[in-house]
Design a protein around this motif. Structure first.
Motif, PDB file in Angstrom:
ATOM      1  N   ARG A 197       0.826  -1.204   0.000  1.00  0.00           N
ATOM      2  CA  ARG A 197       0.000   0.000   0.000  1.00  0.00           C
ATOM      3  C   ARG A 197       0.864   1.261   0.000  1.00  0.00           C
ATOM      4  N   THR A 198       1.880   1.286   0.833  1.00  0.00           N
ATOM      5  CA  THR A 198       2.781   2.437   0.853  1.00  0.00           C
ATOM      6  C   THR A 198       3.437   2.618  -0.506  1.00  0.00           C
ATOM      7  N   ALA A 199       3.959   1.548  -1.058  1.00  0.00           N
ATOM      8  CA  ALA A 199       4.625   1.635  -2.361  1.00  0.00           C
ATOM      9  C   ALA A 199       3.659   2.102  -3.442  1.00  0.00           C
ATOM     10  N   TYR A 200       2.438   1.589  -3.410  1.00  0.00           N
ATOM     11  CA  TYR A 200       1.469   1.969  -4.440  1.00  0.00           C
ATOM     12  C   TYR A 200       1.104   3.449  -4.348  1.00  0.00           C
ATOM     13  N   TYR A 201       0.848   3.928  -3.134  1.00  0.00           N
ATOM     14  CA  TYR A 201       0.462   5.324  -2.991  1.00  0.00           C
ATOM     15  C   TYR A 201       1.588   6.278  -3.339  1.00  0.00           C
ATOM     16  N   ILE A 202       2.809   5.862  -3.095  1.00  0.00           N
ATOM     17  CA  ILE A 202       3.938   6.731  -3.435  1.00  0.00           C
ATOM     18  C   ILE A 202       4.235   6.668  -4.927  1.00  0.00           C
ATOM     19  N   LEU A 203       4.207   5.485  -5.507  1.00  0.00           N
ATOM     20  CA  LEU A 203       4.628   5.307  -6.897  1.00  0.00           C
ATOM     21  C   LEU A 203       3.502   5.397  -7.923  1.00  0.00           C
ATOM     22  N   ASN A 204       2.247   5.162  -7.497  1.00  0.00           N
ATOM     23  CA  ASN A 204       1.080   5.237  -8.376  1.00  0.00           C
ATOM     24  C   ASN A 204       1.195   4.361  -9.611  1.00  0.00           C
ATOM     25  N   ILE A 231      12.234   1.156   5.140  1.00  0.00           N
ATOM     26  CA  ILE A 231      12.764   0.327   4.054  1.00  0.00           C
ATOM     27  C   ILE A 231      11.980   0.564   2.766  1.00  0.00           C
ATOM     28  N   VAL A 232      10.666   0.446   2.820  1.00  0.00           N
ATOM     29  CA  VAL A 232       9.867   0.591   1.599  1.00  0.00           C
ATOM     30  C   VAL A 232       9.922   2.025   1.078  1.00  0.00           C
ATOM     31  N   THR A 233       9.931   3.001   1.952  1.00  0.00           N
ATOM     32  CA  THR A 233      10.005   4.396   1.509  1.00  0.00           C
ATOM     33  C   THR A 233      11.341   4.673   0.830  1.00  0.00           C
ATOM     34  N   ASN A 234      12.424   4.171   1.385  1.00  0.00           N
ATOM     35  CA  ASN A 234      13.735   4.372   0.749  1.00  0.00           C
ATOM     36  C   ASN A 234      13.794   3.729  -0.626  1.00  0.00           C
ATOM     37  N   ILE A 235      13.193   2.558  -0.753  1.00  0.00           N
ATOM     38  CA  ILE A 235      13.150   1.908  -2.067  1.00  0.00           C
ATOM     39  C   ILE A 235      12.347   2.768  -3.048  1.00  0.00           C
ATOM     40  N   GLN A 293      -6.618  13.634  -5.309  1.00  0.00           N
ATOM     41  CA  GLN A 293      -5.572  12.859  -5.966  1.00  0.00           C
ATOM     42  C   GLN A 293      -4.762  13.736  -6.905  1.00  0.00           C
ATOM     43  N   GLU A 294      -5.443  14.531  -7.724  1.00  0.00           N
ATOM     44  CA  GLU A 294      -4.738  15.410  -8.658  1.00  0.00           C
ATOM     45  C   GLU A 294      -3.867  16.418  -7.922  1.00  0.00           C
ATOM     46  N   ALA A 295      -4.372  16.954  -6.817  1.00  0.00           N
ATOM     47  CA  ALA A 295      -3.601  17.921  -6.044  1.00  0.00           C
ATOM     48  C   ALA A 295      -2.360  17.264  -5.434  1.00  0.00           C
ATOM     49  N   ILE A 296      -2.512  16.073  -4.876  1.00  0.00           N
ATOM     50  CA  ILE A 296      -1.364  15.370  -4.290  1.00  0.00           C
ATOM     51  C   ILE A 296      -0.332  15.052  -5.358  1.00  0.00           C
ATOM     52  N   ASN A 297      -0.798  14.703  -6.552  1.00  0.00           N
ATOM     53  CA  ASN A 297       0.120  14.399  -7.651  1.00  0.00           C
ATOM     54  C   ASN A 297       0.995  15.590  -8.018  1.00  0.00           C
ATOM     55  N   GLN A 298       0.524  16.800  -7.750  1.00  0.00           N
ATOM     56  CA  GLN A 298       1.269  18.002  -8.099  1.00  0.00           C
ATOM     57  C   GLN A 298       2.283  18.410  -7.037  1.00  0.00           C
ATOM     58  N   LEU A 299       2.226  17.771  -5.872  1.00  0.00           N
ATOM     59  CA  LEU A 299       3.157  18.115  -4.798  1.00  0.00           C
ATOM     60  C   LEU A 299       4.572  17.662  -5.142  1.00  0.00           C
ATOM     61  N   PRO A 300       5.569  18.389  -4.627  1.00  0.00           N
ATOM     62  CA  PRO A 300       6.948  17.900  -4.765  1.00  0.00           C
ATOM     63  C   PRO A 300       7.066  16.527  -4.082  1.00  0.00           C
ATOM     64  N   ASP A 301       8.015  15.734  -4.534  1.00  0.00           N
ATOM     65  CA  ASP A 301       8.160  14.360  -4.046  1.00  0.00           C
ATOM     66  C   ASP A 301       8.242  14.281  -2.523  1.00  0.00           C
ATOM     67  N   HIS A 302       9.033  15.142  -1.892  1.00  0.00           N
ATOM     68  CA  HIS A 302       9.200  15.053  -0.440  1.00  0.00           C
ATOM     69  C   HIS A 302       7.913  15.411   0.291  1.00  0.00           C
ATOM     70  N   HIS A 303       7.122  16.321  -0.244  1.00  0.00           N
ATOM     71  CA  HIS A 303       5.834  16.651   0.368  1.00  0.00           C
ATOM     72  C   HIS A 303       4.838  15.510   0.170  1.00  0.00           C
ATOM     73  N   ARG A 304       4.825  14.928  -1.027  1.00  0.00           N
ATOM     74  CA  ARG A 304       3.921  13.821  -1.309  1.00  0.00           C
ATOM     75  C   ARG A 304       4.223  12.640  -0.382  1.00  0.00           C
ATOM     76  N   THR A 305       5.501  12.362  -0.174  1.00  0.00           N
ATOM     77  CA  THR A 305       5.892  11.237   0.667  1.00  0.00           C
ATOM     78  C   THR A 305       5.408  11.416   2.100  1.00  0.00           C
ATOM     79  N   VAL A 306       5.584  12.616   2.673  1.00  0.00           N
ATOM     80  CA  VAL A 306       5.142  12.810   4.064  1.00  0.00           C
ATOM     81  C   VAL A 306       3.619  12.767   4.166  1.00  0.00           C
TER      82      VAL A 306
END
Length: 182
Positions: free
Chosen positions: A31-38, A74-78, A119-132
């Motif tokens: 779930r974490t990987a999917y939400y981060i990587l889409n 671990i999963v976030t670093n990957i 979802q569209e708004a989150i997709n526009q966030l910088p990577d570090h903001h999206r991750t947190v």
């Protein structure tokens, strides 16, 4: 919540305990990987890599941090490594962000639109903001757990979350007013 006895048994070489442990965490990891990587395939690859890493590094886990925080790191670093190779977006199922009820069809339709807007708004966030945002609101980690997971100072996590929420609020307000959307 993973039982500490199971972790200790896995660290002691109990293969059945290790397999049980991996099965207990695999959905959270995916779930974490999917939400981060889409991307389903990228998420499956990242989850598999994370589970293999947990399998091979279980003896390096120390009870200083919660087990789920260690696994999330671990999963976030990957996923962060994959970020460097591709530009991901987050896919958020409306079930995760919007309470749905069957009382009103119009409300159902509007909920779907709201989830899509978020979802569209989150997709526009910088990577570090999206991750947190993913770790805080979709994985329900505390600020301290996010700091541990990302190896960041607590105040940096708070700052990222504050800025990410501000950006999301501004983007959603603009979208509702008929302004620019992603």
């Amino acid at each position: 919540m993973v039982e500490q006895g199971l972790i200790r048994a896995a660290q002691s070489g109990d293969r059945d305990a290790l397999i049980t442990l991996l099965r207990e965490i695999e959905q959270h990891v995916y779930r974490t990987a999917y939400y981060i990587l889409n991307n389903e395939q990228d998420a499956m690859d990242a989850a598999q890599e994370a589970l293999i890493r947990v399998y091979t590094k279980i003896n390096s886990y120390e009870e200083k941090a919660q087990f789920k925080t260690w696994v999330q790191r671990i999963v976030t670093n990957i996923c962060i490594d994959k970020f460097r190779r591709t530009k991901p977006t987050v896919s958020i199922d409306e079930h995760d962000l919007v309470f749905r009820d069957n009382l009103d069809v119009e409300r159902e339709v509007m909920s779907g639109y709201l989830a899509q807007d978020i979802q569209e708004a989150i997709n526009q966030l910088p990577d570090h903001h999206r991750t947190v945002i993913v770790l805080r609101y979709l994985q329900d980690l505390s600020y301290n757990e996010i700091a541990d997971c990302l190896n960041l100072p607590l105040n940096t996590v708070k700052s990222y979350l504050f800025r990410a929420r501000q950006q999301l609020q501004n983007m959603l307000q603009e979208h509702q007013k008929g302004g620019v959307s992603g």
